[in-house]
Design a protein around this motif. Structure first.
Motif, PDB file in Angstrom:
ATOM      1  N   MET A  83      32.291  48.962  30.630  1.00 23.95           N
ATOM      2  CA  MET A  83      32.369  48.493  32.009  1.00 23.95           C
ATOM      3  C   MET A  83      31.967  47.023  32.154  1.00 23.95           C
ATOM      4  SD  MET A  83      33.553  50.913  33.797  1.00 23.95           S
ATOM      5  CE  MET A  83      34.238  52.353  32.974  1.00 23.95           C
ATOM      6  N   GLN A  84      31.455  46.436  31.077  1.00 31.79           N
ATOM      7  CA  GLN A  84      31.023  45.045  31.162  1.00 31.79           C
ATOM      8  C   GLN A  84      32.209  44.100  31.369  1.00 31.79           C
ATOM      9  OE1 GLN A  84      28.516  43.724  27.877  1.00 31.79           O
ATOM     10  NE2 GLN A  84      26.928  43.302  29.401  1.00 31.79           N
ATOM     11  N   ARG A  85      33.387  44.530  30.969  1.00 32.79           N
ATOM     12  CA  ARG A  85      34.576  43.707  31.177  1.00 32.79           C
ATOM     13  C   ARG A  85      34.812  43.458  32.669  1.00 32.79           C
ATOM     14  NH1 ARG A  85      39.436  46.922  28.794  1.00 32.79           N
ATOM     15  NH2 ARG A  85      38.031  46.875  27.008  1.00 32.79           N
ATOM     16  N   VAL A  86      34.322  44.367  33.510  1.00 40.46           N
ATOM     17  CA  VAL A  86      34.356  44.162  34.964  1.00 40.46           C
ATOM     18  C   VAL A  86      33.040  43.572  35.444  1.00 40.46           C
ATOM     19  CG1 VAL A  86      34.521  45.301  37.209  1.00 40.46           C
ATOM     20  CG2 VAL A  86      36.040  45.978  35.355  1.00 40.46           C
ATOM     21  N   GLY A  87      31.923  44.118  34.960  1.00 44.23           N
ATOM     22  CA  GLY A  87      30.610  43.669  35.422  1.00 44.23           C
ATOM     23  C   GLY A  87      30.351  42.201  35.143  1.00 44.23           C
ATOM     24  N   GLN A  88      30.800  41.716  33.990  1.00 40.07           N
ATOM     25  CA  GLN A  88      30.519  40.327  33.622  1.00 40.07           C
ATOM     26  C   GLN A  88      31.185  39.326  34.555  1.00 40.07           C
ATOM     27  OE1 GLN A  88      28.203  39.925  31.207  1.00 40.07           O
ATOM     28  NE2 GLN A  88      28.138  37.801  31.917  1.00 40.07           N
ATOM     29  N   PRO A  89      32.492  39.415  34.826  1.00 38.46           N
ATOM     30  CA  PRO A  89      33.080  38.472  35.776  1.00 38.46           C
ATOM     31  C   PRO A  89      32.523  38.609  37.188  1.00 38.46           C
ATOM     32  CG  PRO A  89      34.693  40.105  35.077  1.00 38.46           C
ATOM     33  CD  PRO A  89      33.516  40.243  34.179  1.00 38.46           C
ATOM     34  N   LEU A  90      32.142  39.830  37.577  1.00 43.55           N
ATOM     35  CA  LEU A  90      31.544  39.999  38.901  1.00 43.55           C
ATOM     36  C   LEU A  90      30.191  39.299  38.985  1.00 43.55           C
ATOM     37  CD1 LEU A  90      32.449  43.730  39.685  1.00 43.55           C
ATOM     38  CD2 LEU A  90      33.500  41.676  40.649  1.00 43.55           C
ATOM     39  N   LYS A  91      29.467  39.268  37.869  1.00 45.68           N
ATOM     40  CA  LYS A  91      28.178  38.560  37.852  1.00 45.68           C
ATOM     41  C   LYS A  91      28.355  37.063  38.077  1.00 45.68           C
ATOM     42  CE  LYS A  91      25.679  41.928  35.021  1.00 45.68           C
ATOM     43  NZ  LYS A  91      25.056  42.232  33.702  1.00 45.68           N
ATOM     44  N   LEU A  92      29.525  36.516  37.685  1.00 53.61           N
ATOM     45  CA  LEU A  92      29.805  35.106  37.945  1.00 53.61           C
ATOM     46  C   LEU A  92      29.892  34.820  39.442  1.00 53.61           C
ATOM     47  CD1 LEU A  92      32.553  34.453  35.225  1.00 53.61           C
ATOM     48  CD2 LEU A  92      30.114  33.875  35.110  1.00 53.61           C
ATOM     49  N   MET A  93      30.112  35.866  40.225  1.00 59.10           N
ATOM     50  CA  MET A  93      30.162  35.739  41.679  1.00 59.10           C
ATOM     51  C   MET A  93      28.817  36.070  42.327  1.00 59.10           C
ATOM     52  SD  MET A  93      33.850  37.642  42.216  1.00 59.10           S
ATOM     53  CE  MET A  93      34.039  37.164  43.957  1.00 59.10           C
ATOM     54  N   ALA A 105      34.583  32.064  43.175  1.00 57.28           N
ATOM     55  CA  ALA A 105      34.553  31.507  41.821  1.00 57.28           C
ATOM     56  C   ALA A 105      35.975  31.426  41.281  1.00 57.28           C
ATOM     57  CB  ALA A 105      33.690  32.369  40.903  1.00 57.28           C
ATOM     58  N   VAL A 106      36.133  30.620  40.247  1.00 59.97           N
ATOM     59  CA  VAL A 106      37.370  30.603  39.471  1.00 59.97           C
ATOM     60  C   VAL A 106      37.083  31.359  38.184  1.00 59.97           C
ATOM     61  CG1 VAL A 106      39.080  29.184  38.286  1.00 59.97           C
ATOM     62  CG2 VAL A 106      38.105  28.408  40.466  1.00 59.97           C
ATOM     63  N   ILE A 107      37.791  32.456  37.983  1.00 59.98           N
ATOM     64  CA  ILE A 107      37.474  33.369  36.881  1.00 59.98           C
ATOM     65  C   ILE A 107      38.714  33.577  36.021  1.00 59.98           C
ATOM     66  CG2 ILE A 107      36.697  35.679  36.246  1.00 59.98           C
ATOM     67  CD1 ILE A 107      35.216  35.774  38.939  1.00 59.98           C
ATOM     68  N   GLY A 108      38.607  33.232  34.757  1.00 61.10           N
ATOM     69  CA  GLY A 108      39.663  33.521  33.800  1.00 61.10           C
ATOM     70  C   GLY A 108      39.354  34.818  33.084  1.00 61.10           C
ATOM     71  N   THR A 109      40.279  35.764  33.143  1.00 66.08           N
ATOM     72  CA  THR A 109      40.046  37.048  32.461  1.00 66.08           C
ATOM     73  C   THR A 109      40.532  36.943  31.018  1.00 66.08           C
ATOM     74  OG1 THR A 109      42.178  37.928  33.194  1.00 66.08           O
ATOM     75  CG2 THR A 109      40.285  38.316  34.620  1.00 66.08           C
ATOM     76  N   PRO A 110      39.720  37.378  30.051  1.00 65.08           N
ATOM     77  CA  PRO A 110      40.098  37.234  28.639  1.00 65.08           C
ATOM     78  C   PRO A 110      41.283  38.098  28.241  1.00 65.08           C
ATOM     79  CG  PRO A 110      38.080  38.511  28.855  1.00 65.08           C
ATOM     80  CD  PRO A 110      38.385  37.972  30.216  1.00 65.08           C
ATOM     81  N   ILE A 111      41.487  39.218  28.952  1.00 64.73           N
ATOM     82  CA  ILE A 111      42.647  40.073  28.694  1.00 64.73           C
ATOM     83  C   ILE A 111      43.381  40.289  30.003  1.00 64.73           C
ATOM     84  CG2 ILE A 111      41.636  41.288  26.721  1.00 64.73           C
ATOM     85  CD1 ILE A 111      40.993  43.606  28.621  1.00 64.73           C
ATOM     86  N   ALA A 112      44.667  40.591  29.922  1.00 74.25           N
ATOM     87  CA  ALA A 112      45.447  40.880  31.126  1.00 74.25           C
ATOM     88  C   ALA A 112      45.180  42.323  31.530  1.00 74.25           C
ATOM     89  CB  ALA A 112      46.925  40.656  30.856  1.00 74.25           C
ATOM     90  N   SER A 113      44.245  42.509  32.439  1.00 74.37           N
ATOM     91  CA  SER A 113      43.838  43.842  32.860  1.00 74.37           C
ATOM     92  C   SER A 113      43.937  43.952  34.372  1.00 74.37           C
ATOM     93  CB  SER A 113      42.405  44.134  32.417  1.00 74.37           C
ATOM     94  OG  SER A 113      41.903  45.283  33.081  1.00 74.37           O
ATOM     95  N   ALA A 114      44.781  44.876  34.852  1.00 74.19           N
ATOM     96  CA  ALA A 114      44.917  45.071  36.289  1.00 74.19           C
ATOM     97  C   ALA A 114      43.616  45.575  36.899  1.00 74.19           C
ATOM     98  CB  ALA A 114      46.048  46.057  36.567  1.00 74.19           C
ATOM     99  N   GLN A 115      42.843  46.368  36.144  1.00 70.47           N
ATOM    100  CA  GLN A 115      41.592  46.886  36.683  1.00 70.47           C
ATOM    101  C   GLN A 115      40.568  45.774  36.868  1.00 70.47           C
ATOM    102  OE1 GLN A 115      40.267  50.130  34.224  1.00 70.47           O
ATOM    103  NE2 GLN A 115      42.016  51.426  34.735  1.00 70.47           N
ATOM    104  N   VAL A 116      40.437  44.904  35.868  1.00 75.08           N
ATOM    105  CA  VAL A 116      39.485  43.786  35.986  1.00 75.08           C
ATOM    106  C   VAL A 116      39.902  42.874  37.129  1.00 75.08           C
ATOM    107  CG1 VAL A 116      38.559  41.757  34.821  1.00 75.08           C
ATOM    108  CG2 VAL A 116      38.872  43.892  33.546  1.00 75.08           C
ATOM    109  N   LYS A 117      41.163  42.517  37.165  1.00 74.51           N
ATOM    110  CA  LYS A 117      41.679  41.644  38.222  1.00 74.51           C
ATOM    111  C   LYS A 117      41.445  42.257  39.602  1.00 74.51           C
ATOM    112  CE  LYS A 117      46.105  41.738  38.643  1.00 74.51           C
ATOM    113  NZ  LYS A 117      47.538  41.504  38.361  1.00 74.51           N
ATOM    114  N   SER A 118      41.741  43.542  39.748  1.00 70.46           N
ATOM    115  CA  SER A 118      41.622  44.194  41.049  1.00 70.46           C
ATOM    116  C   SER A 118      40.174  44.257  41.522  1.00 70.46           C
ATOM    117  CB  SER A 118      42.213  45.607  40.976  1.00 70.46           C
ATOM    118  OG  SER A 118      43.592  45.551  40.665  1.00 70.46           O
ATOM    119  N   ALA A 119      39.250  44.501  40.592  1.00 68.64           N
ATOM    120  CA  ALA A 119      37.836  44.519  40.961  1.00 68.64           C
ATOM    121  C   ALA A 119      37.395  43.163  41.503  1.00 68.64           C
ATOM    122  CB  ALA A 119      36.991  44.910  39.750  1.00 68.64           C
TER     123      ALA A 119
END
Length: 442
Positions: free
Chosen positions: A134-144, A169-183
């Motif tokens: 779940m860190q793939r979502v939690g980590q970019p959210l922490k940037l916010m 924030a401006v967030i670049g996702t390391p992988i193309a993930s609809a779940q990460v992007k949507s969160a």
């Protein structure tokens, strides 16, 4: 085909026959989740026609109900009514939010909750979900500015969320993930200032399409539409949603007809969103005989009927990282298709499959080898040698719904009957799969 349960979870699969007829597959799972989530934070009553009445969307609805959202019962053929509470209206639940087996539920709800200032939430799931990252979502959210804690340094559920005022924030996702992007997009709705998500490739865009329909101030730009910008402040307005058939569920019948001699199938009302139709691109590479009929747009999503006719001498295919976001859920059934191609097929760039409900690369290789398939497993994919002659075997879904249905299609082509343990896993995304299989196989 005669399908009988040996006990509550082991099912006999009789080999032989062909696949023919017309079928409607369940509503798109990705769209069903989002319709519930966006309807919950909109103003007014959202109606959802064709919502998938399976375990994963039901988990999303259950979590939302615990936060004060009124949602009518979810059952086959019934329109679902969601009484929205607005962007700020979600209540702090008295209970832990149980996401069941649904990674989409957990990851998207994380984005929904991190900006609920002063409110505390705990999310958990079943044994399988509790092992998924779940860190793939939690980590970019922490940037916010989000506060997300959990096991393994916040990577594993149960997760604890304490709502904060988020910043854009401006967030670049390391992988193309609809779940990460949507969160991230959900979190951006209540942030201070604009948020931009930059994807390395174009992943599923159901969230962008639907958020714009609900009235979010969202703009898509950049090369290949990979920059998604959200300006907070716009109130979401209730909508009437019509959920098309899920192409990931349709893929089982498309492949079954393509590889089973004498078969012809038409799958009605399938979603044809270009971020989801990688399976059709692979079918073209295989030179499958198929056509798309009755194309139209419904609620911003392209839909149509897909007709497939069996043809021998299918060509092998290559799948790489570029196309994976457009067919990530179809890799298991395409692995089965590759067994009946005239040559060797290659799947690479698919390491994402190792952190799904199961390690799908390992599970598919392991189970199909029991049937005599010639498959080599690599760190990020598979090499599948075609022209296989499969034998019946005692198989196991290993609790994965897409594995269960893929193995069922493989069993049709075996020389003798098979058994499938934990067959009930199919209900996660396709509750009527076994009934449809029995009806279509003749």
């Amino acid at each position: 085909m005669s399908l009988t349960s040996i006990n509550t979870s082991t099912r006999k699969l009789k080999a032989g026959g062909r696949i023919s007829g017309i079928v409607r597959v369940p509503g798109d799972k990705s769209i069903s989740h989002r319709a519930l989530l966006f309807g919950a934070i909109a103003e007014g009553e959202t109606t959802i026609e064709g919502l998938l009445p399976a375990e994963d969307p039901i988990s999303t609805a259950s979590c939302l109900r615990l936060m004060g959202v009124r949602i009518s019962p979810i059952s086959q053929g019934e329109v679902v009514h969601v009484e929205g509470v607005g962007l700020e209206g979600l209540e702090e639940p008295k209970e832990v939010l149980n996401c069941g087996n649904s990674g989409t539920t957990m990851r998207l709800i994380l984005g929904l909750l991190v900006g609920r200032q002063g409110k505390h939430f705990v999310l958990t799931g079943d044994k399988s979900l509790s092992k998924r990252p779940m860190q793939r979502v939690g980590q970019p959210l922490k940037l916010m500015g989000a506060q997300v804690r959990g096991r393994a340094n916040g990577n594993l559920a149960p997760l604890s969320v304490y709502g904060q005022q988020l910043r854009g924030a401006v967030i670049g996702t390391p992988i193309a993930s609809a779940q990460v992007k949507s969160a991230i997009l959900l979190a951006a709705l209540t942030a201070e200032g604009p948020t931009t998500v930059i994807e390395p490739a174009h992943s599923r865009d159901h969230s962008e399409r639907m958020l714009k329909a609900f009235g979010a101030n969202l703009h898509i730009g950049g090369e290949m539409g990979r920059h998604i910008n959200v300006m907070p402040g716009a109130n979401l307005k209730s909508q009437k949603i019509v959920v098309p058939g899920d192409i990931s569920s349709a893929a089982f019948w498309l492949v079954a007809a393509a590889i089973t001699p004498g078969s012809q199938i038409t799958v009605k009302n399938v979603g044809l969103n270009p971020t989801r139709t990688g399976v059709l691109e692979v079918m073209k590479e295989m030179e499958v005989d198929f056509e798309i009929l009755n194309k139209q747009d419904i609620a911003g999503e392209p839909v149509g009927d897909i007709k497939v006719t069996y043809g021998n001498q299918l060509k092998p295919f290559k799948i790489d990282a570029e196309i994976i976001p457009r067919l990530v859920d179809e890799v298991p059934i395409l692995t089965v298709a590759a067994l009946f191609c005239n040559g060797d097929s290659q799947i690479s760039g698919a390491s994402e499959l190792r952190v799904k409900e199961t390690d799908r690369l390992a599970v598919m290789a392991r189970q199909l080898k029991l049937m005599g398939a010639n498959i080599e497993e690599h760190s990020d994919g598979l090499t599948i040698h075609g022209d296989n002659s499969l034998r019946g075997a005692s198989l196991d879904s290993e609790t994965d719904h897409r594995v269960a249905m893929s193995l069922a299609i493989a069993a049709l082509l075996a020389k003798d009957d098979s058994k499938l343990a934990r067959s009930e896993a199919a209900a996660v995304s396709y509750p009527d799969f076994w009934n449809d299989l029995e009806r279509l196989q003749n």
